[in-house]
Design a protein around this motif. Sequence first.
Motif, PDB file in Angstrom:
ATOM      1  N   MET A   1       0.840  -1.208   0.000  1.00 23.41           N
ATOM      2  CA  MET A   1       0.000   0.000   0.000  1.00 23.41           C
ATOM      3  C   MET A   1       0.876   1.259   0.000  1.00 23.41           C
ATOM      4  N   VAL A   2       0.550   2.177  -0.896  1.00 22.14           N
ATOM      5  CA  VAL A   2       1.299   3.431  -0.956  1.00 22.14           C
ATOM      6  C   VAL A   2       0.351   4.595  -0.674  1.00 22.14           C
ATOM      7  N   TYR A   3       0.800   5.513   0.184  1.00 21.21           N
ATOM      8  CA  TYR A   3       0.054   6.751   0.403  1.00 21.21           C
ATOM      9  C   TYR A   3       0.892   7.912  -0.107  1.00 21.21           C
ATOM     10  N   ASN A   4       0.306   8.693  -1.003  1.00 22.16           N
ATOM     11  CA  ASN A   4       1.043   9.767  -1.657  1.00 22.16           C
ATOM     12  C   ASN A   4       0.692  11.123  -1.043  1.00 22.16           C
ATOM     13  N   PHE A   5       1.653  11.686  -0.309  1.00 21.62           N
ATOM     14  CA  PHE A   5       1.445  12.969   0.372  1.00 21.62           C
ATOM     15  C   PHE A   5       1.955  14.148  -0.454  1.00 21.62           C
ATOM     16  N   ALA A   6       2.111  13.979  -1.755  1.00 26.07           N
ATOM     17  CA  ALA A   6       2.688  15.037  -2.583  1.00 26.07           C
ATOM     18  C   ALA A   6       1.839  16.307  -2.565  1.00 26.07           C
ATOM     19  N   ALA A   7       2.535  17.447  -2.644  1.00 27.98           N
ATOM     20  CA  ALA A   7       1.857  18.753  -2.593  1.00 27.98           C
ATOM     21  C   ALA A   7       1.276  19.138  -3.947  1.00 27.98           C
ATOM     22  N   GLY A   8       1.710  18.515  -5.007  1.00 27.67           N
ATOM     23  CA  GLY A   8       1.164  18.792  -6.334  1.00 27.67           C
ATOM     24  C   GLY A   8       2.235  18.655  -7.399  1.00 27.67           C
ATOM     25  N   PRO A   9       1.935  17.896  -8.473  1.00 24.35           N
ATOM     26  CA  PRO A   9       0.743  17.086  -8.674  1.00 24.35           C
ATOM     27  C   PRO A   9       0.505  16.150  -7.500  1.00 24.35           C
ATOM     28  N   ALA A  10      -0.769  15.953  -7.186  1.00 27.05           N
ATOM     29  CA  ALA A  10      -1.120  15.245  -5.967  1.00 27.05           C
ATOM     30  C   ALA A  10      -2.041  14.066  -6.268  1.00 27.05           C
ATOM     31  N   VAL A  11      -2.349  13.343  -5.204  1.00 26.55           N
ATOM     32  CA  VAL A  11      -3.176  12.147  -5.324  1.00 26.55           C
ATOM     33  C   VAL A  11      -4.545  12.498  -5.935  1.00 26.55           C
ATOM     34  N   LEU A  12      -5.037  11.600  -6.781  1.00 24.76           N
ATOM     35  CA  LEU A  12      -6.380  11.756  -7.365  1.00 24.76           C
ATOM     36  C   LEU A  12      -7.272  10.644  -6.822  1.00 24.76           C
ATOM     37  N   PRO A  13      -8.589  10.846  -6.828  1.00 26.03           N
ATOM     38  CA  PRO A  13      -9.473   9.782  -6.330  1.00 26.03           C
ATOM     39  C   PRO A  13      -9.321   8.506  -7.175  1.00 26.03           C
ATOM     40  N   GLN A  14      -9.199   7.373  -6.503  1.00 24.52           N
ATOM     41  CA  GLN A  14      -9.074   6.091  -7.211  1.00 24.52           C
ATOM     42  C   GLN A  14     -10.231   5.891  -8.197  1.00 24.52           C
ATOM     43  N   GLU A  15     -11.450   6.255  -7.750  1.00 22.34           N
ATOM     44  CA  GLU A  15     -12.633   6.065  -8.604  1.00 22.34           C
ATOM     45  C   GLU A  15     -12.469   6.830  -9.924  1.00 22.34           C
ATOM     46  N   VAL A  16     -11.896   8.023  -9.823  1.00 23.32           N
ATOM     47  CA  VAL A  16     -11.709   8.856 -11.016  1.00 23.32           C
ATOM     48  C   VAL A  16     -10.685   8.216 -11.954  1.00 23.32           C
ATOM     49  N   LEU A  17      -9.601   7.736 -11.383  1.00 23.42           N
ATOM     50  CA  LEU A  17      -8.564   7.112 -12.219  1.00 23.42           C
ATOM     51  C   LEU A  17      -9.122   5.871 -12.914  1.00 23.42           C
ATOM     52  N   LYS A  18      -9.939   5.112 -12.177  1.00 20.31           N
ATOM     53  CA  LYS A  18     -10.520   3.888 -12.770  1.00 20.31           C
ATOM     54  C   LYS A  18     -11.490   4.232 -13.895  1.00 20.31           C
ATOM     55  N   LYS A  19     -12.268   5.264 -13.681  1.00 21.50           N
ATOM     56  CA  LYS A  19     -13.221   5.670 -14.724  1.00 21.50           C
ATOM     57  C   LYS A  19     -12.455   6.106 -15.978  1.00 21.50           C
ATOM     58  N   ALA A  20     -11.409   6.909 -15.759  1.00 20.08           N
ATOM     59  CA  ALA A  20     -10.608   7.380 -16.894  1.00 20.08           C
ATOM     60  C   ALA A  20      -9.957   6.193 -17.609  1.00 20.08           C
ATOM     61  N   GLN A  21      -9.528   5.217 -16.827  1.00 14.42           N
ATOM     62  CA  GLN A  21      -8.906   4.029 -17.422  1.00 14.42           C
ATOM     63  C   GLN A  21      -9.928   3.277 -18.291  1.00 14.42           C
ATOM     64  N   ALA A  22     -11.117   3.120 -17.741  1.00 15.10           N
ATOM     65  CA  ALA A  22     -12.151   2.372 -18.467  1.00 15.10           C
ATOM     66  C   ALA A  22     -12.539   3.086 -19.765  1.00 15.10           C
ATOM     67  N   GLU A  23     -12.443   4.416 -19.762  1.00 16.72           N
ATOM     68  CA  GLU A  23     -12.867   5.183 -20.944  1.00 16.72           C
ATOM     69  C   GLU A  23     -11.707   5.564 -21.852  1.00 16.72           C
ATOM     70  N   LEU A  24     -10.512   5.129 -21.481  1.00 16.73           N
ATOM     71  CA  LEU A  24      -9.316   5.678 -22.149  1.00 16.73           C
ATOM     72  C   LEU A  24      -9.293   5.428 -23.655  1.00 16.73           C
ATOM     73  N   LEU A  25      -9.665   4.218 -24.061  1.00 11.83           N
ATOM     74  CA  LEU A  25      -9.541   3.876 -25.486  1.00 11.83           C
ATOM     75  C   LEU A  25     -10.794   4.198 -26.294  1.00 11.83           C
ATOM     76  N   ASN A  26     -11.912   4.301 -25.602  1.00 12.48           N
ATOM     77  CA  ASN A  26     -13.178   4.475 -26.325  1.00 12.48           C
ATOM     78  C   ASN A  26     -14.095   5.350 -25.479  1.00 12.48           C
ATOM     79  N   TYR A  27     -14.045   6.654 -25.734  1.00 12.76           N
ATOM     80  CA  TYR A  27     -14.835   7.571 -24.911  1.00 12.76           C
ATOM     81  C   TYR A  27     -16.282   7.608 -25.388  1.00 12.76           C
ATOM     82  N   ALA A  28     -17.194   7.276 -24.510  1.00 12.04           N
ATOM     83  CA  ALA A  28     -18.646   7.373 -24.759  1.00 12.04           C
ATOM     84  C   ALA A  28     -19.051   6.797 -26.116  1.00 12.04           C
ATOM     85  N   GLY A  29     -18.460   5.647 -26.455  1.00 13.49           N
ATOM     86  CA  GLY A  29     -18.846   4.983 -27.700  1.00 13.49           C
ATOM     87  C   GLY A  29     -18.325   5.660 -28.960  1.00 13.49           C
TER      88      GLY A  29
END
Length: 366
Positions: A1-29
């Motif tokens: 487990m890694v916790y990223n305390f960076a001041a910026g660029p900083a940690v993003l919500p996991q849910e957001v990264l997963k959504k972006a990953q799922a849509e990366l190759l084919n955005y909204a069809g």
Amino acid sequence: MVYNFAAGPAVLPQEVLKKAQAELLNYAGSGMSVMELSHRGAEFSMILEQAEANLRDLMRIPDDYKVLFLQGGASLQFSMLAMNLVLGKKAYYLVSGSFGKKAYSEAVKLSKTLNFEPILLASSEDEHFAELAKFEPLMIDPEASYVHVTMNNTIEGTTIYELPETNGVPLVADMSSDILAVDYDVSRFALIYAGAQKNMGPAGMTVVIVREDFLPQDEVLSSMLDYRILAEHQSLYNTPPAFSIYMSGLVFEWAKAEGGVKALEARNCEKARLLYDTIDASSFYNNPVKFKAERSICNVPFRTPTAELDTAFIKEAEVAGFKNLAGHRSVGGMRASIYNAFPKEGVEALVDFMKAFEEKHHDLSD
Ligand SMILES: *Cc1c(COP(=O)(O)O)cnc(C)c1O
């Protein structure tokens, strides 16, 4: 487990990264990645509109304010501000940290070729920025263009929670490190700007929120530097930072689903309290900020009794999965940046680590 305390660029919500990953190759069809979309096509127009609508919702931005998604970082705003807003007038700067000082220095440089007068309203540099700079509102010429403040001093760990009285002069704020993390009343500001990479999304986008009557009237600036032209083109004067806008849009959606800015602020207070309580209860750690009421809930700087122990702390923490805890290179020590997307579990784990480290090393500090 890694916790990223960076001041910026900083940690993003996991849910957001997963959504972006799922849509990366084919955005909204569309069969294309967001990175490949035309910035003037239907898909991207929706992304841009949605992002703006959600940000307006989150911050309760009044209708007579424009929202711009620009490039150049908060640092370009140090100059754009002055170029757009102050010709022939005074501009006051309240300097309580390194970024505020930079904003003022840029204005001073510009004033060598532009006709305006930047004035240092107050600075706490002599106190090593351990407290917010204080001033008397009556020191301000009511004819001045603006008073510039930095809401959260990212490096020094102080925050303005109560907006200052400015003798009727419009307030302009660098909100880079606590936008969406602290609930401010936008209608109290003439202009707000913030780089995305702390609380909104990946680097590459800068948000400018500006009251319409504050936009420049004369067409004298290069188009790319002119707020009015950028506003008239709805951030599409040229190719915008499209992917960063898309990612920030996902973060805005996430922030709304989390209950909005008030809920996020309450959570940030809770996370910060865990850390400050640990620091205050120990004679081993200290927080350099002088007044508790000015402590940041986004960036928590702390130190051990010696620079050697600070180095050891950062090294051992890194091995244990606590990343990017070193303080800014200008101040040393440690800094835990715990913006909206930083999970409470990470703060709890850090507190446990701090207690164990103190236990192990406190004899060495005498
Ligand atoms: C990070 C930061 C900046 C600089 O932002 P850039 O986007 O790198 O230009 C300016 N002001 C504050 C308060 C910051 O935290």
